[in-house]
Design a protein around this motif. Sequence first.
Motif: not given
Length: 95
Positions: A20-24, A34-38, A75-77, A82-86
Amino acid sequence: MTEHPGLLRQLLKVVLAYTWFFETVDDDVLDDDTALEQTEYAAHLLNRLPAPDRDHLLAELAALAAQDPDPASRAFTESFAFAMGLVEDPPPSPE
């Protein structure tokens, strides 16, 4: 993980919080690349889980989302897997 059922839930909360931190996070605080890479690295690690562990993780995500009173966080959870490809399919749209 079945020996310590609370451990998975707490670790998942940590992963969700950091993602959530990296997204926002504001670009002035952390570079977008860097956020996307992590986030992509976290997705890579989660996708290495064996199928039974992944299924357990997905069940915990669903439980966390169902218990979350904050609509944005819920909604994020709900979209996390899906966002993580799981999973291949996005969550259903709220009506």
